[in-house]
Each structure stands twice: as structure tokens, then as C-alpha cells.
Design a protein around this motif. Structure first.
Motif, PDB file in Angstrom:
ATOM      1  N   ARG A 124      94.462  54.980  30.332  1.00  0.00           N
ATOM      2  CA  ARG A 124      95.102  54.523  31.556  1.00  0.00           C
ATOM      3  C   ARG A 124      96.270  53.582  31.252  1.00  0.00           C
ATOM      4  N   LEU A 125      96.162  52.826  30.153  1.00  0.00           N
ATOM      5  CA  LEU A 125      97.256  51.942  29.773  1.00  0.00           C
ATOM      6  C   LEU A 125      98.491  52.737  29.357  1.00  0.00           C
ATOM      7  N   LEU A 126      98.277  53.862  28.689  1.00  0.00           N
ATOM      8  CA  LEU A 126      99.408  54.713  28.306  1.00  0.00           C
ATOM      9  C   LEU A 126      99.979  55.434  29.517  1.00  0.00           C
ATOM     10  N   MET A 127      99.136  55.752  30.492  1.00  0.00           N
ATOM     11  CA  MET A 127      99.614  56.376  31.716  1.00  0.00           C
ATOM     12  C   MET A 127     100.559  55.442  32.463  1.00  0.00           C
ATOM     13  N   VAL A 128     100.307  54.162  32.380  1.00  0.00           N
ATOM     14  CA  VAL A 128     101.161  53.170  33.018  1.00  0.00           C
ATOM     15  C   VAL A 128     102.402  52.893  32.173  1.00  0.00           C
ATOM     16  N   ASP A 129     102.241  52.901  30.870  1.00  0.00           N
ATOM     17  CA  ASP A 129     103.302  52.524  29.940  1.00  0.00           C
ATOM     18  C   ASP A 129     104.557  53.374  30.109  1.00  0.00           C
ATOM     19  N   GLY A 130     104.389  54.682  30.175  1.00  0.00           N
ATOM     20  CA  GLY A 130     105.539  55.580  30.271  1.00  0.00           C
ATOM     21  C   GLY A 130     106.374  55.333  31.513  1.00  0.00           C
ATOM     22  N   PRO A 131     105.786  55.380  32.719  1.00  0.00           N
ATOM     23  CA  PRO A 131     106.582  55.155  33.927  1.00  0.00           C
ATOM     24  C   PRO A 131     107.249  53.781  33.982  1.00  0.00           C
ATOM     25  N   LEU A 132     106.544  52.741  33.552  1.00  0.00           N
ATOM     26  CA  LEU A 132     107.137  51.403  33.625  1.00  0.00           C
ATOM     27  C   LEU A 132     108.305  51.252  32.649  1.00  0.00           C
ATOM     28  N   LYS A 133     108.291  52.022  31.566  1.00  0.00           N
ATOM     29  CA  LYS A 133     109.400  51.959  30.618  1.00  0.00           C
ATOM     30  C   LYS A 133     110.562  52.865  31.018  1.00  0.00           C
ATOM     31  N   TYR A 166      94.657  47.389  35.424  1.00  0.00           N
ATOM     32  CA  TYR A 166      94.090  47.779  34.130  1.00  0.00           C
ATOM     33  C   TYR A 166      94.404  46.806  32.998  1.00  0.00           C
ATOM     34  N   GLY A 167      95.145  45.739  33.275  1.00  0.00           N
ATOM     35  CA  GLY A 167      95.471  44.777  32.233  1.00  0.00           C
ATOM     36  C   GLY A 167      96.555  45.267  31.288  1.00  0.00           C
ATOM     37  N   TYR A 168      97.566  45.929  31.839  1.00  0.00           N
ATOM     38  CA  TYR A 168      98.622  46.515  31.012  1.00  0.00           C
ATOM     39  C   TYR A 168      99.563  45.475  30.423  1.00  0.00           C
ATOM     40  N   SER A 169      99.966  45.719  29.196  1.00  0.00           N
ATOM     41  CA  SER A 169     101.103  45.078  28.552  1.00  0.00           C
ATOM     42  C   SER A 169     101.563  46.052  27.480  1.00  0.00           C
ATOM     43  N   PRO A 170     102.809  45.976  27.020  1.00  0.00           N
ATOM     44  CA  PRO A 170     103.240  46.869  25.941  1.00  0.00           C
ATOM     45  C   PRO A 170     102.349  46.777  24.703  1.00  0.00           C
ATOM     46  N   ALA A 171     101.894  45.577  24.378  1.00  0.00           N
ATOM     47  CA  ALA A 171     101.016  45.415  23.210  1.00  0.00           C
ATOM     48  C   ALA A 171      99.674  46.086  23.445  1.00  0.00           C
ATOM     49  N   ALA A 172      99.141  45.958  24.670  1.00  0.00           N
ATOM     50  CA  ALA A 172      97.869  46.605  24.986  1.00  0.00           C
ATOM     51  C   ALA A 172      98.004  48.119  24.926  1.00  0.00           C
ATOM     52  N   ALA A 173      99.154  48.643  25.346  1.00  0.00           N
ATOM     53  CA  ALA A 173      99.383  50.085  25.278  1.00  0.00           C
ATOM     54  C   ALA A 173      99.419  50.564  23.823  1.00  0.00           C
ATOM     55  N   GLU A 174     100.014  49.788  22.953  1.00  0.00           N
ATOM     56  CA  GLU A 174     100.048  50.169  21.537  1.00  0.00           C
ATOM     57  C   GLU A 174      98.644  50.160  20.937  1.00  0.00           C
ATOM     58  N   ARG A 175      97.847  49.167  21.269  1.00  0.00           N
ATOM     59  CA  ARG A 175      96.461  49.145  20.781  1.00  0.00           C
ATOM     60  C   ARG A 175      95.679  50.333  21.332  1.00  0.00           C
ATOM     61  N   ALA A 176      95.970  50.697  22.569  1.00  0.00           N
ATOM     62  CA  ALA A 176      95.299  51.844  23.182  1.00  0.00           C
ATOM     63  C   ALA A 176      95.628  53.129  22.418  1.00  0.00           C
TER      64      ALA A 176
END
Length: 278
Positions: A144-153, A172-182
Motif C-alpha cells: 500500500r505504501l508503494l501504491m501511494v508512492d507513485g501517484p504522490l511522486k 498508511y504512514g507513508y513517507s519516501p523512506a517507508a516506501a523504500e523499506r516496503a
């Protein structure tokens, strides 16, 4: 042949109607996307041959997708004590909102065909790997973090769609760093499944655990779609989510081997319904 979403709709009832009923009811949420938790639950009850009444999360005429963004899930919370679908209700027993409780209920209601291995080592492996897919911080959870990452970028600051993704990111507690860990976690989980399947195939076995179908195969088939959706004729999901349900990370694409994709297709061909019904 083109399949329209209108051709693959379940006949949903409302929560109020479901609460007045007995028997087997499953709150799925009436939206045209193959959510891995809901498809995993549906798959278990389909293989068991257990007929159920599908229940929407909102009131008649409301959008289930809008709930949580200005909408309300008060009815679901009042009935089940929580706000997420799927939820399985059986007669007057407590509602089951977790995948493991839903599987155990299905095993009790229909012992055959069994979807939990009788061997303790195989059973431990099945539940452990299933948790890597469906549990907290598992593949579906962190994807879910990656699902958010793409549109926000990619979306412009004034794009009206950004509000939806900002809402989900905060949820979901998104941040770019959290997306990378995901992404790194997903690679590790998918690699573990690739190794498990390869080990099974080396022993002449067709399934992920043991020598017959288990819930793990159903869970993998359902969860693979959040990385690699099947084509529209097999999974006629809403176009606006098809890209989000895919993958653009080359590391994940490399881990998601041809054999893992083929295993997903095999399970759907042999054991589940096609096309996926919403």
C-alpha cells in the motif's frame, strides 16, 4: 471477448439486511478491484463449496470506495467492532475479521477439501508464509505504501486526485523512506516464495506446501495480483486501479519469477473462478 464490470457483479445486500439474517454472510465491500484480503477470503470459501451472501460496507446507493473519505463505516463498526473488510459472519457467532480466523471457520464448516496441512511442519510453514503475505507488515500491508508512492511522486501539486492519495498516505504512514523499506521487504518475501516453489517443484510437487492444494496457494494467487494484475478478460478491474495494482520496481519484477506468475495462473485455472467477480 470483452467483459464489462457490469457483467461480473455480485448481488450485495446491506449490513442492516445481513444483521437480520442467519447463515453465512461475508462483508466484502462493493468495489471493482481485486483486493488481496477479500479475494483470499472469497477463494477459501469457493474451494470449500460454502455458499454465502455478499454484503457491502456502505448503505444502499453509497460508494464503498468513498467510505473513510468523508463517508462512514459506523454500521460495520457497530456490527463487527472494527472497520475493515472482509468480515465473515456465521449465524450468531462472533464476526471473523482476520484471515486466519476466516480460514479456521471455513475448515470447521467444511472439513473437505482440507486447506490446512495435517503435518505440523508443513502447517507451520504454510501459516508462516501466509502471514508474510496477509499479516501486519506482510506483502499486501506494505505494498500500500508503494501504491501511494507513485501517484504522490508523479501527480502535479494541483491535480485533484492528489487528495485521495494524500489521505491514503496519512492513513498508511507513508513517507519516501517507508516506501523504500516496503520495496525491499516485498523483494525478500517474493524471493522466499520463489525458493519455496522451486523446492517443491524439485520434489515433483505441484503446490506450495505438501502434496496438495492448501490455503497458501489461494493466498499467493490472490496476492500476486497486487504486483501483476491478470488481463482484463480474467480480471476486469477498474482501469483507474490497474496501474496502481501493478509494479514498476525492477527489483520486485526480478523477484517475481515466471514460475510464480505461472503458479498464480494455475491456481486460478484449476481451483478458482474466472473471471474474478466483484
Amino acid at each position: 471477448m470483452t467483459i464489462e464490470l457490469s457483467d461480473v457483479k455480485l448481488n450485495y445486500i446491506t449490513i442492516a439486511e445481513a444483521r437480520r439474517m442467519s447463515g453465512l454472510r461475508i462483508v466484502l465491500g462493493a468495489y471493482p478491484i481485486p483486493g488481496p484480503w477479500r479475494e483470499s477470503c472469497k477463494g477459501v470459501f469457493h474451494v470449500k463449496g460454502l455458499r454465502y451472501v455478499p454484503v457491502r460496507t456502505g448503505n444502499e446507493g453509497s460508494s464503498d470506495l468513498a467510505l473513510g473519505m468523508g463517508g462512514t463505516q459506523s454500521e460495520l463498526i457497530e456490527w463487527t467492532g472494527q472497520a475493515s473488510a472482509p468480515v465473515v459472519a456465521w449465524n450468531n457467532e462472533r464476526a471473523r475479521a482476520s484471515w486466519i480466523d476466516q480460514l479456521n471457520l471455513a475448515e470447521r464448516l467444511a472439513p473437505n477439501p482440507p486447506l490446512i496441512p495435517p503435518d505440523v511442519d508443513e502447517r507451520a510453514r504454510m501459516f508462516g508464509l501466509a502471514n508474510e503475505l496477509l499479516g501486519e507488515n506482510g506483502l499486501v500491508w506494505v505494498k500500500r505504501l508503494l501504491m501511494v508512492d507513485g501517484p504522490l511522486k508523479s501527480l502535479a501539486a494541483d491535480d485533484p486526485q492528489r487528495g485521495f492519495w494524500i489521505f491514503l498516505g496519512e492513513k498508511y504512514g507513508y513517507s519516501p523512506a517507508a516506501a523504500e523499506r516496503a520495496a525491499q521487504r516485498i523483494v525478500a518475501i517474493v524471493t522466499a516464495f520463489a525458493n519455496q516453489l522451486m523446492s517443491q517443484q524439485a520434489r515433483g510437487r505441484r503446490y506450495l506446501v505438501g502434496d496438495r492444494l492448501s490455503a497458501l496457494d489461494l493466498y499467493w494467487a490472490a496476492c500476486c495480483g497486487i504486483l501483476d494484475p491478470m488481463p482484463p478478460e480474467r480480471c476486469p478491474m477498474a482501469d483507474s486501479f490497474r496501474g496502481t495494482y501493478g509494479n514498476t520496481d525492477p527489483r520486485i519484477d526480478k523477484a517475481l519469477t515466471r514460475e510464480l506468475r505461472a503458479h498464480r495462473d494455475f491456481i486460478y485455472d484449476e481451483h478458482l473462478e474466472m473471471p474474478i467477480v466483484f
